[in-house]
Design a protein around this motif. Structure first.
Motif, PDB file in Angstrom:
ATOM      1  N   VAL A 139     -15.730   8.260  28.947  1.00 52.25           N
ATOM      2  CA  VAL A 139     -14.783   7.324  28.364  1.00 52.25           C
ATOM      3  C   VAL A 139     -15.401   6.766  27.097  1.00 52.25           C
ATOM      4  N   SER A 140     -14.765   7.039  25.961  1.00 56.05           N
ATOM      5  CA  SER A 140     -15.278   6.562  24.677  1.00 56.05           C
ATOM      6  C   SER A 140     -14.560   5.271  24.320  1.00 56.05           C
ATOM      7  N   LEU A 141     -15.312   4.205  24.174  1.00 53.64           N
ATOM      8  CA  LEU A 141     -14.764   2.888  23.866  1.00 53.64           C
ATOM      9  C   LEU A 141     -15.371   2.358  22.587  1.00 53.64           C
ATOM     10  N   SER A 142     -14.703   1.378  22.018  1.00 47.82           N
ATOM     11  CA  SER A 142     -15.202   0.750  20.800  1.00 47.82           C
ATOM     12  C   SER A 142     -16.318  -0.231  21.141  1.00 47.82           C
ATOM     13  N   TYR A 143     -16.838  -0.857  20.093  1.00 47.66           N
ATOM     14  CA  TYR A 143     -17.931  -1.814  20.266  1.00 47.66           C
ATOM     15  C   TYR A 143     -17.471  -3.007  21.111  1.00 47.66           C
ATOM     16  N   ASP A 144     -16.272  -3.522  20.818  1.00 49.81           N
ATOM     17  CA  ASP A 144     -15.772  -4.680  21.562  1.00 49.81           C
ATOM     18  C   ASP A 144     -15.387  -4.315  22.982  1.00 49.81           C
ATOM     19  N   ALA A 145     -14.811  -3.117  23.164  1.00 48.14           N
ATOM     20  CA  ALA A 145     -14.383  -2.717  24.503  1.00 48.14           C
ATOM     21  C   ALA A 145     -15.572  -2.508  25.424  1.00 48.14           C
ATOM     22  N   LYS A 146     -16.687  -2.045  24.892  1.00 48.12           N
ATOM     23  CA  LYS A 146     -17.873  -1.849  25.720  1.00 48.12           C
ATOM     24  C   LYS A 146     -18.425  -3.177  26.224  1.00 48.12           C
ATOM     25  N   ARG A 147     -18.237  -4.231  25.457  1.00 48.19           N
ATOM     26  CA  ARG A 147     -18.815  -5.531  25.798  1.00 48.19           C
ATOM     27  C   ARG A 147     -17.788  -6.488  26.408  1.00 48.19           C
ATOM     28  N   ASP A 148     -16.618  -5.992  26.736  1.00 49.75           N
ATOM     29  CA  ASP A 148     -15.593  -6.798  27.388  1.00 49.75           C
ATOM     30  C   ASP A 148     -15.893  -6.891  28.881  1.00 49.75           C
ATOM     31  N   MET A 149     -16.110  -8.121  29.364  1.00 49.62           N
ATOM     32  CA  MET A 149     -16.504  -8.294  30.764  1.00 49.62           C
ATOM     33  C   MET A 149     -15.374  -7.946  31.734  1.00 49.62           C
ATOM     34  N   TRP A 150     -14.116  -7.967  31.269  1.00 49.06           N
ATOM     35  CA  TRP A 150     -12.986  -7.649  32.123  1.00 49.06           C
ATOM     36  C   TRP A 150     -12.478  -6.227  31.896  1.00 49.06           C
ATOM     37  N   ASN A 151     -13.222  -5.453  31.144  1.00 42.99           N
ATOM     38  CA  ASN A 151     -12.780  -4.083  30.871  1.00 42.99           C
ATOM     39  C   ASN A 151     -12.862  -3.253  32.159  1.00 42.99           C
ATOM     40  N   GLY A 152     -11.775  -2.592  32.489  1.00 40.57           N
ATOM     41  CA  GLY A 152     -11.733  -1.780  33.690  1.00 40.57           C
ATOM     42  C   GLY A 152     -11.346  -2.524  34.945  1.00 40.57           C
ATOM     43  N   TYR A 153     -11.018  -3.819  34.812  1.00 37.32           N
ATOM     44  CA  TYR A 153     -10.643  -4.601  35.995  1.00 37.32           C
ATOM     45  C   TYR A 153      -9.210  -4.266  36.396  1.00 37.32           C
ATOM     46  N   ASP A 154      -8.999  -4.072  37.667  1.00 40.90           N
ATOM     47  CA  ASP A 154      -7.690  -3.745  38.190  1.00 40.90           C
ATOM     48  C   ASP A 154      -7.094  -4.999  38.833  1.00 40.90           C
ATOM     49  N   ALA A 155      -5.944  -5.432  38.307  1.00 37.22           N
ATOM     50  CA  ALA A 155      -5.327  -6.663  38.810  1.00 37.22           C
ATOM     51  C   ALA A 155      -4.809  -6.515  40.230  1.00 37.22           C
ATOM     52  N   THR A 156      -4.557  -5.287  40.662  1.00 31.82           N
ATOM     53  CA  THR A 156      -4.069  -5.100  42.034  1.00 31.82           C
ATOM     54  C   THR A 156      -5.124  -5.483  43.069  1.00 31.82           C
ATOM     55  N   GLN A 157      -6.398  -5.413  42.695  1.00 32.67           N
ATOM     56  CA  GLN A 157      -7.448  -5.833  43.615  1.00 32.67           C
ATOM     57  C   GLN A 157      -7.333  -7.321  43.925  1.00 32.67           C
ATOM     58  N   HIS A 158      -6.984  -8.128  42.912  1.00 36.29           N
ATOM     59  CA  HIS A 158      -6.842  -9.567  43.142  1.00 36.29           C
ATOM     60  C   HIS A 158      -5.628  -9.840  44.027  1.00 36.29           C
ATOM     61  N   LYS A 159      -4.546  -9.101  43.827  1.00 38.73           N
ATOM     62  CA  LYS A 159      -3.377  -9.279  44.675  1.00 38.73           C
ATOM     63  C   LYS A 159      -3.698  -8.955  46.135  1.00 38.73           C
ATOM     64  N   THR A 160      -4.466  -7.897  46.351  1.00 38.60           N
ATOM     65  CA  THR A 160      -4.860  -7.543  47.713  1.00 38.60           C
ATOM     66  C   THR A 160      -5.713  -8.637  48.339  1.00 38.60           C
ATOM     67  N   LEU A 161      -6.633  -9.181  47.546  1.00 36.28           N
ATOM     68  CA  LEU A 161      -7.483 -10.262  48.048  1.00 36.28           C
ATOM     69  C   LEU A 161      -6.656 -11.497  48.396  1.00 36.28           C
ATOM     70  N   MET A 162      -5.696 -11.854  47.551  1.00 34.30           N
ATOM     71  CA  MET A 162      -4.864 -13.027  47.807  1.00 34.30           C
ATOM     72  C   MET A 162      -3.984 -12.820  49.042  1.00 34.30           C
ATOM     73  N   SER A 163      -3.479 -11.630  49.218  1.00 38.31           N
ATOM     74  CA  SER A 163      -2.666 -11.368  50.411  1.00 38.31           C
ATOM     75  C   SER A 163      -3.496 -11.494  51.684  1.00 38.31           C
ATOM     76  N   ASP A 164      -4.748 -11.043  51.645  1.00 38.64           N
ATOM     77  CA  ASP A 164      -5.625 -11.196  52.814  1.00 38.64           C
ATOM     78  C   ASP A 164      -5.870 -12.671  53.125  1.00 38.64           C
ATOM     79  N   TRP A 165      -6.114 -13.465  52.079  1.00 40.51           N
ATOM     80  CA  TRP A 165      -6.364 -14.884  52.293  1.00 40.51           C
ATOM     81  C   TRP A 165      -5.114 -15.600  52.810  1.00 40.51           C
ATOM     82  N   GLU A 166      -3.941 -15.180  52.335  1.00 36.85           N
ATOM     83  CA  GLU A 166      -2.716 -15.787  52.828  1.00 36.85           C
ATOM     84  C   GLU A 166      -2.504 -15.495  54.307  1.00 36.85           C
ATOM     85  N   LEU A 167      -2.853 -14.289  54.734  1.00 39.85           N
ATOM     86  CA  LEU A 167      -2.749 -13.968  56.159  1.00 39.85           C
ATOM     87  C   LEU A 167      -3.699 -14.825  56.988  1.00 39.85           C
TER      88      LEU A 167
END
Length: 417
Positions: A139-167
């Motif tokens: 995966v070739s990324l730019s200078y800023d994309a390489k240093r983005d701490m949220w790069n590659g984060y999948d928002a569906t993981q947070h939804k899954t975590l929230m659904s578990d906590w709600e249960l």
């Protein structure tokens, strides 16, 4: 154009020919030079603009180093694909291959980079449980994309975590509700089991406690206990202490006229200037002044204990110096007797009860007299009244002897007859 792109130094004849060609191009008698793309180059452009710096020099003519370079890599994760974690290519091999991982048998990584559980005997020697090759993507990324701490984060993981906590939260609520229902049923069964005589024999206080427990149990599910009252609800009078909503502070006392020491909250200023707060402020000022004098070790946050000891020593020396100076002044000028306070009995305030009628006359008790700095009830020359207490024929006099001369001696009431 005055720039040269040849490597090495030119001879005198070549340099002369180049200068003549540049002059002819500026005059318009010779055709202009063209870059690698076939575009004409203005011969009047100076050399410091036309000549590319060493880190951008490609050896070709042109002004490409003056143009904005097009990004060769993607600038965000949305424009490129991301790593597919955990995916493998094909099926697992039957036997070990040369250069593969000695632990799991995959060709996509080396033994020291293997993420599988270390085996007692690797797949290289056992030939069993071979793992398929992992999918390796570049995966070739730019200078800023390489240093983005949220790069590659999948928002569906947070939804899954929230659904578990709600249960989990829903299960906790159901368990709490069932516990409350069981406790209420138990209390009701205990009440029904008791006889009427036992109910009458119980005290009123016990009944009140039971009612309070039942009410608290029934309201725990729906109410949140807020022990601290909001500052703006302390006193609803608009003319009372001002509440600043931005800083959430109320500096003055909302209960004006009451003793602050007897109140649960008496304003931020009372908290700020009560207890050890003033002492801490004095220590901080002492540390600042000591730092200005060159003592860098005095710091309230870095060295609190040392600063407290230094401040204590400073106060002791200051009080000693002050007492020494006072003793020197008293020994030199005297007046020590004026520093002694009078007895408390002389300063005690007395109260006298007096009743007045509607006309203002004293009915009960003695009428209080105003206290002044002068001597009172002192009559000169044997008089029993003051001069000016009697008026006759346009003249003032004494009421006791009816004399109009101010410094006359009182002769009593014999002259009044």
């Amino acid at each position: 154009m005055s720039g040269t792109y040849g490597s090495g130094r030119l001879s005198r004849e070549d340099y002369k020919k180049q200068k003549e060609l540049e002059a002819a191009r500026m005059a318009g008698t010779a055709p202009p030079e063209r870059d690698a793309e076939g575009n004409e180059i203005n011969p009047h452009i100076p050399e410091f603009m036309s000549k590319a710096p060493w880190y951008l020099d490609t050896g070709k003519l042109g002004l490409q180093h003056q143009r904005k370079a097009k990004p060769s890599t993607t600038t965000s994760i949305n424009e490129s694909k991301w790593y597919t974690r955990g995916s493998r290519i094909g099926s697992a091999p039957k036997k070990y291959r040369r250069g593969a991982c000695e632990n799991c048998g995959a060709m996509s990584h080396k033994t020291k980079d293997c993420m599988e559980r270390p085996r007692k005997t690797g797949a290289k020697w056992t030939g069993r449980d071979m793992m398929a090759d992992e999918r390796v993507e570049s995966v070739s990324l730019s200078y800023d994309a390489k240093r983005d701490m949220w790069n590659g984060y999948d928002a569906t993981q947070h939804k899954t975590l929230m659904s578990d906590w709600e249960l989990v939260e829903e299960a906790r609520r159901k368990r709490k509700a069932s516990e409350l229902d069981k406790s209420k049923e138990k209390d009701q069964s205990d009440v029904n089991a008791n006889s009427i005589e036992a109910q009458f024999a119980s005290s009123d206080e016990d009944d009140e406690d039971d009612d309070a427990n039942v009410k608290s149990k029934s309201t725990v599910r729906n109410l949140r206990i807020r022990e601290d009252t909001a500052k703006y609800l302390r006193n609803l009078d608009p003319d009372s202490a001002y509440y600043d909503p931005k800083t959430r502070s109320m500096r003055e006392n909302p209960y004006a006229g009451k003793d602050p020491s007897q109140l649960a909250y008496a304003g931020d200023n009372f908290i700020r200037y009560s207890g050890d707060a003033r002492d801490i402020l004095k220590r901080e000022v002492f540390a600042w002044e000591a730092g200005e004098r060159g003592n860098s070790s005095a710091h309230l946050q870095a060295n609190p204990t040392q600063t407290a000891l230094m401040y204590k020593e400073y106060k002791g020396k200051t009080s000693d110096i002050k007492s020494t100076r006072q003793q020197e002044i008293l020994q030199k000028y005297g007046g020590e007797e004026h520093l002694q306070a009078p007895p408390r009995e002389l300063l005690h305030q007395e109260e006298a009860y007096v009743e007045y009628s509607r006309t203002g006359e004293v009915v009960k008790g003695a009428e209080p007299k105003a206290q002044t700095r002068y001597k009172e009830d002192v009559y000169a020359m044997n008089h029993s009244s003051v001069f000016g207490s009697w008026w006759s024929d346009g003249k003032w006099g004494y009421k006791c002897c009816k004399q109009t001369m101010k410094n006359s001696y009182c002769t009593g009431t014999s002259l009044n007859k």
